[in-house]
Design a protein around this motif. Structure first.
Motif, PDB file in Angstrom:
ATOM      1  N   MET A  37      37.423  44.502  36.750  1.00 14.29           N
ATOM      2  CA  MET A  37      36.394  43.488  36.465  1.00 14.29           C
ATOM      3  C   MET A  37      36.152  43.386  34.961  1.00 14.29           C
ATOM      4  O   MET A  37      36.368  44.342  34.221  1.00 14.29           O
ATOM      5  CB  MET A  37      35.078  43.861  37.143  1.00 14.29           C
ATOM      6  CG  MET A  37      35.133  43.905  38.637  1.00 14.29           C
ATOM      7  SD  MET A  37      33.599  44.604  39.282  1.00 14.29           S
ATOM      8  CE  MET A  37      32.965  43.214  40.151  1.00 14.29           C
ATOM      9  N   GLN A  40      31.256  41.153  32.005  1.00 13.33           N
ATOM     10  CA  GLN A  40      30.297  40.200  32.552  1.00 13.33           C
ATOM     11  C   GLN A  40      30.200  40.344  34.072  1.00 13.33           C
ATOM     12  O   GLN A  40      29.111  40.278  34.642  1.00 13.33           O
ATOM     13  CB  GLN A  40      30.703  38.776  32.178  1.00 13.33           C
ATOM     14  CG  GLN A  40      29.730  37.732  32.664  1.00 13.33           C
ATOM     15  CD  GLN A  40      30.102  36.335  32.205  1.00 13.33           C
ATOM     16  OE1 GLN A  40      31.134  36.113  31.570  1.00 13.33           O
ATOM     17  NE2 GLN A  40      29.262  35.375  32.512  1.00 13.33           N
ATOM     18  N   GLU A  41      31.321  40.557  34.733  1.00 10.84           N
ATOM     19  CA  GLU A  41      31.313  40.727  36.190  1.00 10.84           C
ATOM     20  C   GLU A  41      30.607  42.020  36.598  1.00 10.84           C
ATOM     21  O   GLU A  41      29.848  42.049  37.568  1.00 10.84           O
ATOM     22  CB  GLU A  41      32.743  40.718  36.737  1.00 10.84           C
ATOM     23  CG  GLU A  41      33.416  39.369  36.628  1.00 10.84           C
ATOM     24  CD  GLU A  41      34.904  39.413  36.916  1.00 10.84           C
ATOM     25  OE1 GLU A  41      35.406  38.429  37.488  1.00 10.84           O
ATOM     26  OE2 GLU A  41      35.574  40.410  36.572  1.00 10.84           O
ATOM     27  N   LYS A  45      26.998  42.406  38.744  1.00 15.02           N
ATOM     28  CA  LYS A  45      26.900  43.219  39.953  1.00 15.02           C
ATOM     29  C   LYS A  45      25.837  44.321  39.829  1.00 15.02           C
ATOM     30  O   LYS A  45      25.128  44.608  40.785  1.00 15.02           O
ATOM     31  CB  LYS A  45      28.258  43.841  40.254  1.00 15.02           C
ATOM     32  CG  LYS A  45      28.366  44.429  41.624  1.00 15.02           C
ATOM     33  CD  LYS A  45      29.826  44.561  41.998  1.00 15.02           C
ATOM     34  CE  LYS A  45      29.969  45.005  43.412  1.00 15.02           C
ATOM     35  NZ  LYS A  45      30.270  43.947  44.337  1.00 15.02           N
TER      36      LYS A  45
END
Length: 140
Positions: A37, A40-41, A45
């Motif tokens: 990931m 930002q991902e 999360k």
């Protein structure tokens, strides 16, 4: 403070901690999934629920990143996400805060943590006043 106010404060803190723990425990695909990931991902999360998409903490569940960049660098932010309580005592802007975020899962790799920290520092930079960039001062 009156007892109902204290109880409400304790309940809010517990709900925040429990929410963070639940978010970390619901790591889809396991901790190894974070390696693939982007920062930002990972932020979306693990952090966005409380800090907001841009780090402004719009719902008041966490502290905003605005005007905090001068206190943070990669090293101390990596230490903070691993052990918020111990690092909090050393940070002048956090010492008096009653809020404590949950630590990031120990199973998330250092590489994934570095991507997350780079994203958070970028959010802090974006929230800096336009009259100047972030301070180069490091809080240790």
């Amino acid at each position: 403070m009156k007892p109902p106010v204290i109880i409400a404060g304790i309940l809010l803190l517990l709900l925040s901690v429990i929410g963070g723990v639940v978010a970390m425990m619901s790591q889809g695909g396991g901790a190894a999934a974070y390696d693939s990931m982007s920062g930002q991902e990972i932020y979306a999360k693990l952090c966005q629920q409380c800090h907001g998409e841009r780090g402004t903490a719009p719902r008041g569940l966490a502290n905003s990143y605005a005007r905090k960049r001068e206190f943070w660098n990669e090293e101390n932010l990596l230490a903070y996400i691993a052990s918020p309580i111990s690092v909090k005592k050393k940070m002048p802007h956090l010492r008096d805060s009653k809020r404590v975020m949950p630590a990031i899962s120990k199973s998330i790799s250092v590489a994934a943590r570095r991507k997350l920290v780079a994203h958070v520092l970028g959010l802090m930079d974006a929230l800096e006043p336009k009259t100047g960039g972030p301070s180069t001062r490091s809080a240790q």
